[in-house]
Structure formats: structure tokens, C-alpha cells
Design a protein around this motif. Sequence first.
Motif: not given
Length: 570
Positions: A83-95
Motif C-alpha cells: 500500500a502507498g508504493e505507487l506514489q514513489n514512482y513517476r507512472a504505473l503500467a499494469y499488465v
Amino acid sequence: MQPRRTIVALFARLLVALGLVLAGLAPAQAQAQAQVPAQKPFLVVYDDGGGYPPLDEVYGVFTANLLGRYGPAEVRALSRYRAGELQNYRALAYVGSAFDAAPSKVFLADVAASDRPVLWLQHGIHQLAAATPGFAQRFGWRPANYDFRSRTEVAYRGRAFTRRTESAAGLPGIEVTDPAKVEVLATAEGPDAQPTPWAVRSGDFVYVAETPYAYLSEDDRYVAFAALVQRWADPQGPERHRALVRIEDVGPEADPVRLRRIADLLFAEGVPFSVTVYDTYRDPTGRYSGGRPTSFTLKDRPLVVQALRYMAASGGTLVMHGHTHQTDLRPNPFSKVSGGDYEFYAATTPGDGRMELDGPLPNDGEAAWLARLDEGLEVWRRAGLHRPRLFTTPHYAASPAAYAAIVARFPVQYEQVNYFPGERAGVPRVREPFHQFFPYPVRDVRGVVVVPENLGRPAPDQAAAGGRTVEAVLGSAERNLVVRDGFASFYHHWYRDPDELLATVRGIRALGYEFVSAEDAAADLGPLPPAPVVQRAGGGLSLNGFLAVLAGLFAGAIGLGAFVARRGKR
């Protein structure tokens, strides 16, 4: 500048380079590279809860490789997301390649609440819509029922891309509810079904209705997808269309007259080019020498070496193409003869010209492959050729251990590449290679720059082995114009009709592409680092090494002088 003055200047630069070698500065690895400001990586999450997680992992790696054009990408199994990890990255790609898997509630909540750009592939979209309050009002569309009607093409930016029969049936439905909020980027079409949205964009949220990595080909919908990835990852990037041509399979047995002729033809066209070179010819059973085992190196064929220098002076970049382009261990798959067989992975043939991969060779190990590469590089040195910085794997196949050795010796690979499930964790499934090509240069998950080859070769008489007509190559180049900052890259065997080469070069240029060198293409990912230097016993430069360097520099001066003189006559 007059040609004589140019020659003097070039020779002076070569003498300066010699001085750096003697001063111990030529292996410039110790020099700091230009510092690039750190940026947050992309996060690629693949759903590992389906029927075959190793395949889902590979599709995550493929996505990360495409994003590697624009920065680092971390690949993460969904089961390891916190939980919350997404904010540490510039963008998300979900496969979401697994039909029977479902994203976790924690992950869905983070995506629903995040302001990060999102690229979502295929499955799990119904769950995301349910977890996102007002999904349809926010994005202007909503997931619909699965559509099982066959659709054999993807239409994108005015061009049609193939969907092979094996993957042409079944897509998650997309229902547009507010056209003002959503743009349909591409549609899936078929002879017996109405077009349906294949990819849509709402702001920086892009949804693609399938994971387009199965059955890749030069004209496949994968090309459209790669173009979408590029526009999503770098919305303000430049519009430019460049081309590459590579002269293939030049070994010590090559005809130096024909090599010079190719150099002259491409020089007259003003086209930079590359030349893939294997340094040692082997025919251990004497198949083509009356039963007498045969082996010789570039050093034994000075006319071929001179022709290679002539090609380099005419705008060519020399690329290492293995050591022997075969193995003595087995027919691989044909006859153990250089130029036709695999070198870094085992292969078989059903007898119709096709080749099938068959797992690692005996004694497969990184140390053994490093020794083989170093043996080949020593032949280059003894022949007086500059150490290559680019590598093309024979037949685009190697084991994980062989790839590790190649990456350790070469900063750039110029090819299509195989990736293996479990490789990132150090436990690769070595008999399960998955093949990927690129329409633009990338830095892949192994950390190496990959220069693209994405059109194949004009060789209509070798269709069973992947040969194509000139018209087919040009058709693929035309489709690749949808890639905003893309390449049309093909290769030509040195022994084939040069008319095929010229027709392809001129046809690609007529489409609006500009030919550049492979090193220029690699520079898209930053300054090209020097090739790693192998330290031999004694540490210093031996007398023989010094003489080889001096001979190579002097020969280079002569070649560059000839190049300038020829340019002056144009």
C-alpha cells in the motif's frame, strides 16, 4: 577545408589518441560520464495470480523494456505490491494478462486515488472501475461485456496492423459514455464484426484491451502498442523517423571485392551503415573443403581486413557478430559451419529452412562465454581492427549466461533479444526464451542499450527462414511511421544481390526516413560509454599491443584520408 589539411587534422587526432593509450588513459572507463539528473522510475506491475505466472512476468519485462526508452522501470509482481508504493514512482503500467486473476483491493485503491499517469492492459479493468467512484463520469467510458467475435486487425492512426488468428478472438468491451472526455486511439476490426475500441485515452489514463505480446511480427498490433507507449510515456517528444541498415554475416571467408562494392554503393547514397563481423571461420568436418577440417581468422585474410577498414572509412560501423557464428559441439542446427549455425544457444531444424530453439549448449556458463568473447576480441586486436562497442548475437539467440557475458563486454546490442522467466531473480527458465523486438532504442531490464532491428531482411527466396520481399519490408516501414520517434531498421546479407539493398534503402528514404548510424541511434539513451577493457596478465601495454595499436591507428589514418579524398571527388 582542403582535403590535404583535413587528412593532416585527422592524422593529428589519431596521434593524440595514441598518446592517450601510451599514457594509460585510453581505457577511459575511469572517466566520469555526464551526470543525468535522477528521476523516479516507472512501476510495471504484472498480475501473478493467474494460470501461468512466468508468462505474466515476461509480459511485465516486455513492458518495462519499451518504457526503457524513457527511463528506468521496476518490474513488480502484484503479490509483492504494498500500500502507498505507487506514489514513489513517476507512472504505473499494469499488465493484466491473466483472465483468471484479479488485482488486490490495496492496489486498486491506490490506483483509484493516485494522480500518477496509468497505462492499463487488458484484464482487471472491471475491478478497477468498481473500485473507482464515478469511473464513467471521470473517464468518459466504462468496461463492457467480453466480446468474443473475431477481429483480425487493429486500426491505428490510419494504418492496419495484424492480429493473428490465434489471438484474434475475444476482447474486453469498452463502452464510450462521454466522447468529450475520452479519445479512441485504436480500434479492433474484423470481416464479420463492427469495429470496437482497442485502446482509449482519458487524460493520462490509457487503457488497451489486450496484452499484445503474443505472436509478434513486423506488422503486428504490437507496433501500434509500442507507439502508444511512447506517446504515453513522453507526450511532448519529437516527431522524427530514422532508419538503419546493417550488412550481415561478414566473416574471414567473405569476398573483399564485394564488400568494397557495397561500401561504394552506400557511400554514393550518403547512407551510414553497420557491418556485423565474426572473426573466425570454422568448418570442423570439412563439409565445404573436401572433408578437410578448416579454420582461419581475420588475421589470415588481410584483404578482408582491408575491405573492413574501407567500409569503416566509407561510413560503416563494425559490429561484433559472435566469435565463430557456430559451435563445434553439434550441428546447430545445420553443419557446424560458420555463418549458418547458432553460437550461443542450441537449435534444431525440421528440414525446411526453419530453425527452432532447443535450450542452452553444453558447458553453458558466463565464465565460458566471457572466455569465448575475449578470444574473439583478441582476434580483432591481432588483425589491427578497433575494438567493437556493439554486438549482434548470431540468429538473435543466447542463453541467460551468454547474455550476461555479452552485457559485460559490450555496452550496446544491435538486434532482437530473448528474455527468460525468472531471469531477474537469478533462476531463469533457460529453455523458455521469449522474443522481443523494438521500434526504437531502449535500455532493457538487463541495463544494456538495444538498438532496434524491426523489419527483417529482403530475401524472398528464403521465406521459410524469415526472408521477405522488398515490398513487404517497405510496407512494414510505412506502418512504422505511426511511431512518433521511431526507426525502420533492416539488414542485408553481404553475398546477396545489391539491387535488393539499394531498392530497400531508396524505398525507405522515399517514405521520409533519414538514415543514421547505429551509434547515433544508441546515443538516444545518453553518451555511448567505452567498451569494457579486459585486463591481461602484466597489467600494462605490451610491445605487441603497442605495435598493434600503432598499426591500427596508422591504417585508420590511411582509410580516413581515402574517405576524405573520395568525398572531395563527389
